[in-house]
Design a protein around this motif. Structure first.
Motif, PDB file in Angstrom:
ATOM      1  N   GLN A 221     -31.132 -32.257  51.585  1.00 15.73           N
ATOM      2  CA  GLN A 221     -32.004 -31.208  51.398  1.00 15.73           C
ATOM      3  C   GLN A 221     -33.407 -31.476  52.186  1.00 15.73           C
ATOM      4  O   GLN A 221     -34.197 -30.615  52.660  1.00 15.73           O
ATOM      5  CB  GLN A 221     -32.372 -30.733  50.129  1.00 15.73           C
ATOM      6  N   ARG A 226     -37.169 -25.137  54.032  1.00 16.32           N
ATOM      7  CA  ARG A 226     -37.408 -24.935  52.487  1.00 16.32           C
ATOM      8  C   ARG A 226     -36.373 -23.987  52.036  1.00 16.32           C
ATOM      9  O   ARG A 226     -35.722 -24.105  51.017  1.00 16.32           O
ATOM     10  CB  ARG A 226     -38.634 -24.354  52.288  1.00 16.32           C
ATOM     11  N   ALA A 227     -35.943 -22.991  52.689  1.00 14.38           N
ATOM     12  CA  ALA A 227     -35.081 -21.812  52.314  1.00 14.38           C
ATOM     13  C   ALA A 227     -33.441 -22.461  52.383  1.00 14.38           C
ATOM     14  O   ALA A 227     -32.840 -22.269  51.144  1.00 14.38           O
ATOM     15  CB  ALA A 227     -35.074 -20.675  53.281  1.00 14.38           C
ATOM     16  N   ALA A 229     -32.878 -25.667  52.020  1.00 18.92           N
ATOM     17  CA  ALA A 229     -32.761 -26.482  50.972  1.00 18.92           C
ATOM     18  C   ALA A 229     -32.612 -26.037  49.523  1.00 18.92           C
ATOM     19  O   ALA A 229     -31.646 -26.409  48.711  1.00 18.92           O
ATOM     20  CB  ALA A 229     -34.027 -27.466  50.955  1.00 18.92           C
ATOM     21  N   TYR A 230     -33.168 -24.753  49.402  1.00 22.34           N
ATOM     22  CA  TYR A 230     -32.952 -24.126  48.139  1.00 22.34           C
ATOM     23  C   TYR A 230     -31.262 -23.607  47.887  1.00 22.34           C
ATOM     24  O   TYR A 230     -30.860 -23.773  46.883  1.00 22.34           O
ATOM     25  CB  TYR A 230     -33.858 -23.008  47.813  1.00 22.34           C
ATOM     26  N   ASP A 231     -30.920 -23.124  49.023  1.00 20.20           N
ATOM     27  CA  ASP A 231     -29.649 -22.657  48.940  1.00 20.20           C
ATOM     28  C   ASP A 231     -28.662 -23.818  48.919  1.00 20.20           C
ATOM     29  O   ASP A 231     -27.712 -23.749  47.954  1.00 20.20           O
ATOM     30  CB  ASP A 231     -29.223 -22.113  50.464  1.00 20.20           C
ATOM     31  N   ALA A 233     -29.270 -26.700  47.473  1.00 18.50           N
ATOM     32  CA  ALA A 233     -29.604 -27.314  46.005  1.00 18.50           C
ATOM     33  C   ALA A 233     -29.034 -26.454  45.006  1.00 18.50           C
ATOM     34  O   ALA A 233     -28.394 -26.911  44.031  1.00 18.50           O
ATOM     35  CB  ALA A 233     -30.898 -27.629  45.732  1.00 18.50           C
ATOM     36  N   ALA A 234     -29.044 -25.106  45.294  1.00 16.80           N
ATOM     37  CA  ALA A 234     -28.489 -24.300  44.396  1.00 16.80           C
ATOM     38  C   ALA A 234     -27.038 -24.180  44.056  1.00 16.80           C
ATOM     39  O   ALA A 234     -26.550 -24.284  43.182  1.00 16.80           O
ATOM     40  CB  ALA A 234     -28.781 -22.744  44.435  1.00 16.80           C
TER      41      ALA A 234
END
Length: 262
Positions: A221, A226-227, A229-231, A233-234
């Protein structure tokens, strides 16, 4: 027969690797790089090892590349171009094996960590340093900008700190290294081994599979937007949540008991 250039000692799920070329300040010679590459490849296939500690024998952690070997490479008809290209490619491969390992790798640093030795510290997942340790990417002092050490350093410390170190060749002490994020903590020299071991044991006692998936996700990530990375990590957390041992860990926490992890 001479002692191995890289020593390994396993205890309690922790593998300790010792750079064992004190006469050269544990320089990353061709032999040292080959030994590290082979050992990292073995560790990647050893699930019983949960944490790795990397340290140096003698009075220093690592003084970087072996300059005598590099100068010898100039004797080739191409003035060393092929040798240098191969050397830095091999070093980059070894460095990239560290974040790719399933186990967290902790540098136990004393004396000096310079040039590619500083790169090695920056590449490890965590680092504990003894008071009095000095860190530098000082190649510029001999006319060689530390371009490959720069990759790891600039991903560890603030940009302006990295650039100052690279262009001035000046050393920073352990306290400053901790302030800028190059090392996690600084301890008295006599406590270095025990403090590093304590950190390694703390990590080793966590759910191994969770640390493994988390380390991989951490490095994946960090290179993403950032977007994205969140996808990513989720998705990792969903996978993690569906494990039997994670369900058991949460239940144990709620029920105020120790988890029964497989």
């Amino acid at each position: 027969m001479s002692d191995p250039i890289l020593l390994r000692d396993d205890h309690g799920g922790i593998a300790t690797l010792t750079l064992n070329a004190p006469a050269s300040l544990n320089a990353l010679s061709d032999a040292m790089l080959a030994a590290l590459r082979a050992e990292f490849a073995r560790l990647a296939e050893e699930p019983a090892i949960r944490t790795v500690v990397l340290k140096g024998a003698g009075k220093a952690f690592c003084a970087g590349h072996d300059l005598k070997e590099m100068q010898a490479g100039r004797q080739a008809p191409d003035k060393g171009r092929a040798y240098f290209a191969d050397l830095f490619a091999r070093c980059a491969e070894v460095m990239q094996m560290i974040p790719a390992l399933p186990q967290p790798v902790i540098a136990e640093v004393h004396g000096i960590a310079t040039a590619a030795g500083c790169q090695l510290v920056a590449t490890c997942d965590m680092a504990v340093a003894a008071e009095g340790t000095r860190f530098g990417v000082n190649g510029v002092n001999i006319g060689l900008f530390c371009s490959t050490p720069m990759v790891a350093l600039s991903r560890n410390v603030p940009r302006k700190v990295a650039f100052e170190m690279l262009t001035t060749g000046q050393f920073i002490d352990a306290t400053r290294a901790a302030e800028v994020g190059l090392v996690n903590r600084v301890v008295a020299p006599e406590a270095l081994g025990a403090e590093t071991r304590a950190l390694a044991e703390t990590v080793a006692h966590k759910l191994t599979a969770a640390v493994k998936i988390g380390k991989r996700a951490f490095y994946d990530q960090i290179e993403m937007t950032r977007a994205a990375a969140y996808d990513h990590a989720a998705a990792v957390m969903v996978e993690n949540m569906l494990w039997r041992d994670t369900e058991e860990g949460i239940s144990a926490f709620l029920e105020k008991r120790r988890p029964d992890w497989s």
